[in-house]
Enzyme design. Structure first.
Site, PDB file in Angstrom:
ATOM      1  N   LYS A 259       0.839  -1.192   0.000  1.00 37.61           N
ATOM      2  CA  LYS A 259       0.000   0.000   0.000  1.00 37.61           C
ATOM      3  C   LYS A 259       0.875   1.244   0.000  1.00 37.61           C
ATOM      4  O   LYS A 259       1.871   1.310   0.716  1.00 37.61           O
ATOM      5  CB  LYS A 259      -0.902   0.018   1.237  1.00 37.61           C
ATOM      6  CG  LYS A 259      -2.076  -0.934   1.169  1.00 37.61           C
ATOM      7  CD  LYS A 259      -2.959  -0.803   2.397  1.00 37.61           C
ATOM      8  CE  LYS A 259      -4.168  -1.715   2.308  1.00 37.61           C
ATOM      9  NZ  LYS A 259      -5.019  -1.643   3.528  1.00 37.61           N
ATOM     10  N   GLU A 345     -19.672  -9.120   8.702  1.00 37.21           N
ATOM     11  CA  GLU A 345     -20.741  -8.589   9.544  1.00 37.21           C
ATOM     12  C   GLU A 345     -21.717  -9.672   9.985  1.00 37.21           C
ATOM     13  O   GLU A 345     -22.230  -9.621  11.120  1.00 37.21           O
ATOM     14  CB  GLU A 345     -21.495  -7.489   8.783  1.00 37.21           C
ATOM     15  CG  GLU A 345     -20.693  -6.222   8.563  1.00 37.21           C
ATOM     16  CD  GLU A 345     -19.805  -6.266   7.331  1.00 37.21           C
ATOM     17  OE1 GLU A 345     -19.098  -5.274   7.080  1.00 37.21           O
ATOM     18  OE2 GLU A 345     -19.821  -7.312   6.626  1.00 37.21           O
ATOM     19  N   ARG A 373     -25.736  -5.976   5.503  1.00 34.89           N
ATOM     20  CA  ARG A 373     -25.227  -7.275   5.066  1.00 34.89           C
ATOM     21  C   ARG A 373     -25.540  -8.379   6.066  1.00 34.89           C
ATOM     22  O   ARG A 373     -25.379  -9.560   5.757  1.00 34.89           O
ATOM     23  CB  ARG A 373     -23.714  -7.181   4.844  1.00 34.89           C
ATOM     24  CG  ARG A 373     -23.298  -6.023   3.960  1.00 34.89           C
ATOM     25  CD  ARG A 373     -21.813  -5.958   3.742  1.00 34.89           C
ATOM     26  NE  ARG A 373     -21.400  -6.846   2.663  1.00 34.89           N
ATOM     27  CZ  ARG A 373     -20.160  -6.925   2.193  1.00 34.89           C
ATOM     28  NH1 ARG A 373     -19.210  -6.200   2.724  1.00 34.89           N
ATOM     29  NH2 ARG A 373     -19.873  -7.741   1.211  1.00 34.89           N
TER      30      ARG A 373
END
Length: 615
Positions: A259, A345, A373
């Site tokens: 990253k 989730e 979700r």
């Protein structure tokens, strides 16, 4: 191509420094993006980015460079992939872990229709913490060689270090020579007894797995290639060429990236530069935040820590958003009572249900848009069993630059419909402190409280939190003609509207209902009996507070006496990104819109009302 990658990286850094947005993930895939567009025939070959915030280089390369400085702004480019924005965005994505399922759909559709073209899913390893990715991989064999998955491994070690040997192995096992020899060996082995064939197949698979680290993906039905250096075009190009031309499939290419690659400040602080405000390119220094009230997220974190200090049963759960929900601060004080379940989730909610069933007091801190979700788990595992899970719902209402995919529009609607559920909405940061305490003390079933993104209103925070009476609102000002029933942070606009209505000769009551469920029926009956018009105001979709108030009015005949009820809510559209103030103006949820709604209900125009007031 190296020069092109450098230019794309420089352009992205310059653009995001002026607009803010997602930076680190996109910098990490610059070379990969250049290589993918070079090797594959996009847009005929469907390139699908998971989440989408890593797709800024993709946007620059696909005709949107001149609009990059409008990204995440009103009328500008989306911060994520979006089908309506470009033919090079075949699938919209802003939530995690959808890319493999979508790519599988494209690949199988091509196979069934006899069309050429591959589907390439680029999924980050963070997204691989969600079960949906594995559900898709488990069915991927149906796509054959039309499906390619690029695993962008950018911050967790799931393979040996990348180097010359691994790059050589990746090229070798993806080469036509190796695959041809492998195919020949399989044909020969197929003539043997089935038991010998299966044994030989497994032996070859595990030998490659030990050499390259991909046994898990082989078991899921993929032909694994990697790991390879995602910043080395000399490694990427030949491997992707082999994959493009291969008859083997589906194939997973394991690419290791960093990253923030190529920009020192982002490399040194990947988390800080994941999402950024405007910053100075040379120094990397971000624009200082304006002084102001604390954020709602920060207030919740502090309040939750205080509850945990009082009660060792309090614990916190987040789904890969510790910083976004404030659970990171909680974890600094109570690491053993803090749980980051990853992008999962569904698991997080059921895990919280198990904790609650065993006597703990769990807070599931999840963004409104992400809690969607896990709706089945909220129903089946929490509400039906009446378990006291506390849902701390961040990012309620409209969210500005993140736009339609992240707006918290639906939580009141989908939660308040459930039996046993208590639903609260904080009007300001002091109310959030009280609601956190109320939730901690409530053991009679599930309870949820919602609060927005951004800073509070600046009210004084209470030294000692108050336990709110369930289902009871509060009246902030009293009138006799109009009653405004507010839920959540539109309360400030309701009070401004009341001032304007008072000036027009329409004495106005403003009530903060606090609870969408259970409703304060006694207060609503009283206001209905003493006012000509009732207006509900909420920052949520149809089916929320207004629907529940109308149902009460219908059930109890409150409309029979001529009472006028009007509901104000988010419009039945997915609103694009913009400044939050402009978003609420567009939605018709600011003070002028409230005034207009009242005048419309009373069949007055402003001239008549002002004339009456003067008389």
């Amino acid at each position: 191509m190296r020069q092109l990658a450098d230019e794309v990286r420089a352009e992205m850094i310059d653009a995001v420094s002026q607009t803010g947005g997602h930076l680190g993930a996109g910098l990490g895939v610059v070379e990969l993006t250049v290589a993918l567009h070079y090797i594959f025939n996009t847009p005929e070959d469907r390139l699908i980015w998971d989440v989408g915030h890593q797709a800024y280089p993709h946007k620059i390369l696909t005709g949107r460079r001149d609009r990059m400085r409008t990204i995440r702004q009103g009328g500008g480019l989306s911060g994520f992939t979006k089908r309506s924005e470009s033919e090079y965005d075949p699938f919209g994505a802003a939530h995690s872990s959808t890319s493999i399922s979508a790519a599988l759909g494209f690949a199988v559709a091509n196979k069934l229709s006899g069309r050429d073209g591959k589907a390439i899913a680029v999924i980050g390893d963070g997204a691989m913490s969600a079960g949906m990715a594995y559900e898709a991989m488990n069915n991927a064999a149906q796509a054959g060689n039309r499906l390619v998955v690029i695993l962008n491994d950018n911050d967790m070690s799931i393979a040996p270090p990348v180097g010359g040997l691994s790059a050589y192995l990746a090229r070798m096992v993806s080469s036509s020579e190796y695959l041809g020899l492998r195919s020949l060996a399989k044909k020969f082995a197929s003539r043997l007894h089935k038991r010998f064939y299966n044994a030989a197949s497994k032996a070859e698979e595990y030998a490659r797995g030990m050499a390259t680290g991909g046994t898990l993906f082989e078991e899921l039905g993929f032909y694994y290639v990697g790991p390879i250096d995602g910043h080395n075009l000399d490694h990427l190009i030949p491997v992707l060429e082999n994959v493009r031309d291969s008859e083997q499939g589906p194939i997973l290419v394991h690419v290791v990236t960093k990253k923030g690659h190529g920009y020192a400040p982002a490399e040194q602080s990947a988390d800080k530069y994941h999402g950024v405000t405007k910053f100075d390119v040379v120094s990397g220094e971000m624009a200082p935040k304006k002084a102001g009230p604390p954020s709602y997220t920060g207030v919740f974190a502090k309040a939750l820590i205080a509850e945990a200090e009082r009660d060792d049963r309090v614990c916190a759960i987040t789904a890969a958003m510790p910083g976004g929900t404030g659970v990171d601060k909680f974890a600094q004080h109570f690491p053993e009572r803090s749980f980051d379940v990853g992008i999962a989730e569904q698991h997080g909610v059921t895990f919280a249900a198990g904790l609650a069933a065993q006597g703990m007091r769990p807070f599931a801190a999840i963004y409104s848009t992400f809690l969607q979700r896990a709706f089945d788990q909220v129903v089946h595992d929490v509400a039906i069993q009446n378990l006291p899970v506390r849902f701390a719902i961040d990012r309620a209402g409209l969210v500005g630059a993140d736009g339609q995919t992240h707006a918290g529009s639906f939580d009141v609607t989908y939660l308040a419909t459930l039996p046993n559920m208590v639903v609260m909405a904080a009007a300001d940061e002091a109310e959030l402190v009280h609601m956190t305490h109320t939730a901690a003390e409530y053991d009679d079933g599930p309870i949820a409280f919602r609060y927005p993104r951004g800073n509070g209103t600046g009210v004084e925070l209470p030294e000692t939190p108050e336990r709110l009476e369930i289902g009871k609102g509060r009246v902030l000002r009293e009138g006799s003609k109009v009653a405004i029933l507010s839920l959540g942070t539109r309360l400030g606009e309701a009070l401004i509207a009341a001032d304007e209505l008072d000036a027009k000769g329409l004495p106005t009551t403003v009530a903060d209902l606090r609870f969408a469920k259970p409703l304060d029926t006694a207060l609503i009956r009283k206001l209905a009996a003493t006012h000509d018009v009732l207006v509900t105001v909420e920052e949520g979709a149809i089916g929320g507070l207004g629907a529940h108030v109308l149902t009460l009015a219908s059930d109890e005949g409150l409309l029979d006496a001529g009472l006028k009820i009007r509901t104000m809510r988010l419009p039945d559209i997915f609103q694009d990104q913009d400044d939050p103030k402009r978003q609420y103006e567009e939605a018709g949820l600011d003070a002028p819109a409230i005034v207009r709604k009242v005048l419309e209900a009373l069949r007055h125009n402003s001239t008549h009302v002002e004339a009456g007031a003067r008389a």
